[in-house]
Design an enzyme around this catalytic site. Structure first.
Site, PDB file in Angstrom:
ATOM      1  CG  ASP A 113      -5.692  -5.525   2.262  1.00  0.00           C
ATOM      2  OD1 ASP A 113      -6.250  -4.688   1.511  1.00  0.00           O
ATOM      3  OD2 ASP A 113      -5.362  -5.273   3.456  1.00  0.00           O
ATOM      4  CG  ASP A 136      -2.118   0.930   1.037  1.00  0.00           C
ATOM      5  OD1 ASP A 136      -3.022   0.914   1.884  1.00  0.00           O
ATOM      6  OD2 ASP A 136      -2.131   1.687   0.040  1.00  0.00           O
ATOM      7  CB  SER A 137       0.490   4.456  -1.707  1.00  0.00           C
ATOM      8  OG  SER A 137      -0.850   4.688  -1.288  1.00  0.00           O
ATOM      9  N   GLY A 153      -0.796   6.372   2.345  1.00  0.00           N
ATOM     10  CA  GLY A 153      -1.750   7.438   2.642  1.00  0.00           C
ATOM     11  C   GLY A 153      -2.746   7.066   3.709  1.00  0.00           C
ATOM     12  CG  ASP A 178      -5.292   6.563  -1.820  1.00  0.00           C
ATOM     13  OD1 ASP A 178      -4.237   6.291  -1.197  1.00  0.00           O
ATOM     14  OD2 ASP A 178      -6.341   5.948  -1.647  1.00  0.00           O
TER      15      ASP A 178
END
Ligand SMILES: CO[C@@H]1O[C@H](CNc2nc3cc4c(=O)[nH]c(N)nc4cc3[nH]2)[C@H]2OC(C)(C)O[C@@H]12
Length: 373
Positions: free
Chosen positions: A267, A93-94, A96, A147
């Site tokens: 997930d 995941d990024s 955010g 995001d």
């Protein structure tokens, strides 16, 4: 030069889809459940045990790994796969979402998000470009755009602002990604619970072009029917030839309903977290092993289960391990719960192939008796 990560759709049953994602590190059968390995470990399990439950891919987290041990350090040590000895695909995941749910003193600007570590208060900055850089340093196989995920419900203006910011960040993420052939970049649909905003987000992401499309902004405490309504509205707006990933979902009932509405990847921390809290997922439903009524029960959890751990230990023993907070309790129940989740999605894959997903869903749900067992 061709992209090394591809998606093949092999069967559909209504909106439900059966497919496969081919990657240089191995194939991912879909619908897929991805165990969460936030800090480079699926808690209380060896990587080979995670594989034995049936997992093709697991999830890591940019936010946690950038704080400890640091992305540059993991890169110097050979990347996340070498670091944790998991040779198969990893999705990261990024960051955010975790910044917003865990960090302190965070500030969102056009450039990105600045925040202080929840561990020691040290300052950090995460931009679309830095997030792509971190996920590339980790050598992740599927990476996510940065995001902004906002709570539900939120004001219309707030949902629109966050959705539009996320779209601008999607564009910057795609530019920073620079079309790496051996890695996939997924866009993330935002827009709260507003169908028009969600449609605008999906259209914007499609015009930028991604290897896969995640549905974000859900599993943030909204009622299940809101999540299902948003999914029913948004999956028809997504390309059929790319994987769709519903972030952070969920319980077995959520997963069946989302597969029914066209989702391919999931997930959730739930199966491993529930295992550490003494809850066992079985085909009869969830058994709370903390409950005193198990203390003299010599029966195994499920003598017909394909999972030996559901047959070899008595409920009394599992109750004892949970009450005494023995480490083995967390180990056994994490393995049992992840195995159940993998049996669920494997059953869904077979059912879609056999055009009997609706029956599979109904019979699976019928097996879950209400409340504690
Ligand atoms: C039900 O478990 C709790 O809820 C979180 C899972 N629900 C969730 N919704 C998500 C949305 C997004 C998003 O919009 N964007 C990005 N980039 N990532 C996301 C990750 C997400 N995960 C788990 O996260 C914690 C550990 C906070 O509690 C769990």
């Amino acid at each position: 030069m061709t992209k090394q990560i591809t998606f093949t759709l092999s069967a559909t049953d209504g909106m439900a889809r059966r497919g496969r994602i081919d990657t240089p590190r191995g194939d991912i059968q879909t619908p897929a459940f991805m165990p969460v390995g936030t800090l480079g470990t699926v808690k209380a399990m060896y990587p080979e045990e995670v594989r034995e439950t049936g997992a093709d891919i697991l999830l890591g987290n940019t936010y946690h790994l950038m704080l400890r041990p640091g992305a540059e350090r993991v890169a110097k040590l050979g990347g996340l796969h070498v670091f944790m000895d998991w040779p198969r695909p990893i999705l990261t995941d990024s960051g955010g979402f975790q910044v917003m749910s865990l960090s302190k003193l965070r500030k969102i600007t056009e450039k990105g998000v600045t925040f202080r570590s929840h561990l020691d208060g040290s300052p950090y900055e995460l931009s679309p470009e830095r997030s792509i850089e971190i996920q590339t340093l980790l050598d992740s196989d599927i990476i996510m755009q940065l995001d902004e995920c906002i709570p539900l419900p939120s004001e219309q203006k707030e949902m629109e602002r966050a959705m539009e910011l996320s779209l601008r960040w999607a564009d910057r993420s795609k530019t920073a990604f620079n079309n790496q052939l051996n890695r996939a970049l997924f866009g993330i649909v935002q827009g709260g619970d507003d169908a028009q905003l969600r449609a605008r987000s999906a259209a914007g992401l499609r015009s930028i072009g991604f290897d896969g499309y995640a549905v974000g902004g859900l599993a943030v405490g909204e009622p299940q029917e809101v999540m299902f309504r948003v999914l029913s509205e948004i999956t028809p707006e997504l390309p059929t030839d790319r994987p769709r990933y519903l972030m952070g979902v969920g319980k077995p009932d959520d997963i069946l309903g989302a597969i029914e509405r066209g989702i391919d990847m999931f997930d959730c921390v739930h199966p491993t977290r529930a295992g550490r809290h003494g809850h066992a997922y079985t085909r009869f439903g969830v058994i709370n092993l903390k409950n005193a009524r198990h203390k003299d029960d010599p029966r195994p959890l499920d003598e017909a289960s394909p999972n030996p751990n559901c047959r070899r230990f008595s409920r009394a023993y599992l109750h004892h391990l949970v009450k005494t907070e023995e480490i083995l309790g967390a180990m056994i129940l994490s393995q049992i719960n992840l195995s159940y989740y993998q049996e669920l999605v494997a059953g869904a894959r077979a059912a879609i192939e056999g055009a009997r997903f609706e029956d599979f869903s109904a019979s699976t749900r019928a097996g879950w008796t209400a409340g504690d067992l």
